[in-house]
Design a protein around this motif. Structure first.
Motif, PDB file in Angstrom:
ATOM      1  N   LEU A  90      12.347  -4.889  -1.542  1.00 46.33           N
ATOM      2  CA  LEU A  90      10.954  -4.476  -1.455  1.00 46.33           C
ATOM      3  C   LEU A  90      10.901  -3.014  -1.009  1.00 46.33           C
ATOM      4  N   VAL A  91      10.310  -2.155  -1.829  1.00 48.23           N
ATOM      5  CA  VAL A  91      10.100  -0.754  -1.480  1.00 48.23           C
ATOM      6  C   VAL A  91       8.606  -0.558  -1.234  1.00 48.23           C
ATOM      7  N   ILE A  92       8.268  -0.002  -0.069  1.00 49.49           N
ATOM      8  CA  ILE A  92       6.867   0.254   0.267  1.00 49.49           C
ATOM      9  C   ILE A  92       6.688   1.754   0.449  1.00 49.49           C
ATOM     10  N   ASP A  93       5.865   2.349  -0.396  1.00 46.42           N
ATOM     11  CA  ASP A  93       5.539   3.758  -0.243  1.00 46.42           C
ATOM     12  C   ASP A  93       4.333   3.878   0.685  1.00 46.42           C
ATOM     13  N   THR A  94       4.513   4.516   1.828  1.00 48.43           N
ATOM     14  CA  THR A  94       3.460   4.582   2.835  1.00 48.43           C
ATOM     15  C   THR A  94       2.709   5.906   2.819  1.00 48.43           C
ATOM     16  N   SER A  95       2.897   6.713   1.770  1.00 47.05           N
ATOM     17  CA  SER A  95       2.278   8.044   1.724  1.00 47.05           C
ATOM     18  C   SER A  95       0.774   7.986   1.955  1.00 47.05           C
ATOM     19  N   SER A  96       0.110   7.018   1.338  1.00 46.32           N
ATOM     20  CA  SER A  96      -1.350   6.936   1.441  1.00 46.32           C
ATOM     21  C   SER A  96      -1.812   5.773   2.307  1.00 46.32           C
ATOM     22  N   LEU A  97      -0.890   5.175   3.062  1.00 52.61           N
ATOM     23  CA  LEU A  97      -1.236   4.035   3.911  1.00 52.61           C
ATOM     24  C   LEU A  97      -1.415   4.468   5.355  1.00 52.61           C
ATOM     25  N   ASN A  98      -2.438   3.925   6.015  1.00 46.91           N
ATOM     26  CA  ASN A  98      -2.519   4.095   7.455  1.00 46.91           C
ATOM     27  C   ASN A  98      -1.812   2.925   8.132  1.00 46.91           C
ATOM     28  N   VAL A  99      -1.809   2.915   9.458  1.00 49.60           N
ATOM     29  CA  VAL A  99      -1.073   1.884  10.192  1.00 49.60           C
ATOM     30  C   VAL A  99      -1.562   0.491   9.830  1.00 49.60           C
ATOM     31  N   HIS A 100      -2.879   0.329   9.727  1.00 50.48           N
ATOM     32  CA  HIS A 100      -3.441  -0.995   9.445  1.00 50.48           C
ATOM     33  C   HIS A 100      -3.085  -1.464   8.034  1.00 50.48           C
ATOM     34  N   GLN A 101      -3.075  -0.559   7.096  1.00 46.90           N
ATOM     35  CA  GLN A 101      -2.739  -0.938   5.723  1.00 46.90           C
ATOM     36  C   GLN A 101      -1.260  -1.296   5.595  1.00 46.90           C
TER      37      GLN A 101
END
Length: 297
Positions: free
Chosen positions: A147-158
């Motif tokens: 599983l790869v998660i790109d967090t570039s546009s994610l905040n902590v809650h997302q």
């Protein structure tokens, strides 16, 4: 930006080991905290060579059904090279999932500068130099990740929501499908397995009575799905996705991300995402919708 609610918590998979790694500043600590809240026994900054010992200790103190999550990163230094070997050898029948957290370099630089922390590999160079070295070290792990998660546009809650969606429900041996709507003007989700463009359909934005609404509203959804070509797309695309999902399961893959885009991520992509999720669910898949850019306009 809208933030979806975290799904109800459930018991984690018995005996599962989740290995969390990835780029510095991409959210490893946030992922570890969420896994701890989900009932995992969490160990941070663990040298890979100590993984078998941790499993033995947890087996002895909590039982072999206790799920474990470990955070491993380049701070482990020379020990980091042993992670591939440890994952290949396995751990007494426990299922292992490798999660890789990533983000764009400019985002990682901003986060590190905001935290006022040097990069562990930058030495006397720039922060960006450290990120380049880290990407080189982690390249093989990223390609092998479940599983790869790109967090570039994610905040902590997302990000918390993404971890909860992946590991907070029963039956984690099955395939989890996430269908995400997005706006092309905000960029394509880089961690998507499939991308489809809904801009071939008429835009409800140009219909005055529909413009204020979104693809989650019944009138917009009815307008979009009634357009010429919409049903033909769904009839052709959904069976392909179901066939690929079956192949993923045969190959041991448990996560699948499908991105559905339109101009702004408000009308067409949202309506078609909801319809695709409905059809995938009817086809027996564990599918859910996420609307990345809904609320940005």
């Amino acid at each position: 930006m809208s933030v979806s609610n975290t799904p109800p918590r459930a018991e984690p998979a018995e005996g599962e080991i989740v290995v969390v790694t990835g780029m510095t500043g991409a959210g490893r600590s946030t992922a570890a905290k969420e896994l701890e809240d989900l009932g995992y026994y969490v160990v941070d900054n663990l040298p890979p060579s100590l993984l078998p010992e941790v499993v033995r200790l947890v087996d002895r103190s909590h039982g072999a059904t206790q799920p474990i999550a470990v955070v491993i990163d380049v701070r482990s230094g020379s020990f980091f090279a042993g992670l591939h070997t440890q994952l290949a050898q396995g751990f007494s029948g426990r299922r292992t999932t490798l999660v890789f957290l990533d983000a764009a370099d400019d985002v990682l630089v901003r986060r590190q500068e905001a935290a006022r922390r040097p990069h562990p590999l930058q030495a006397s160079g720039r922060l960006l130099d450290g990120l380049v070295r880290e990407r080189t070290v982690l390249a093989d792990l990223r390609s092998d990740a479940d599983l790869v998660i790109d967090t570039s546009s994610l905040n902590v809650h997302q990000l918390t929501d993404r971890i909860a969606q992946a590991f907070g429900t029963p039956g984690t041996t099955g395939l989890k499908v996430t269908v995400i709507s997005f706006g092309f003007k905000y960029g394509i989700p880089v961690d998507a397995d499939f991308v489809a463009d809904m801009r071939f359909l008429p835009n409800p934005h140009w219909v005055p009575e529909l413009r204020p609404h979104t693809g989650r509203d019944a009138d917009v959804a009815a307008f979009v799905t009634a357009q010429v070509g919409a049903d033909a797309f769904l009839e052709g695309y959904v069976p392909v996705l179901i066939g690929v999902a079956e192949g993923y399961l045969r190959e041991g893959k448990r996560f699948m991300r499908i991105a559905i885009g339109c101009t702004g991520g408000k009308h067409r992509s949202v309506a078609m995402t909801e319809e695709i999720v409905s059809r995938l669910t009817a086809g027996g898949l564990d599918a859910r919708a996420t609307h990345r850019d809904l609320g940005r306009e």
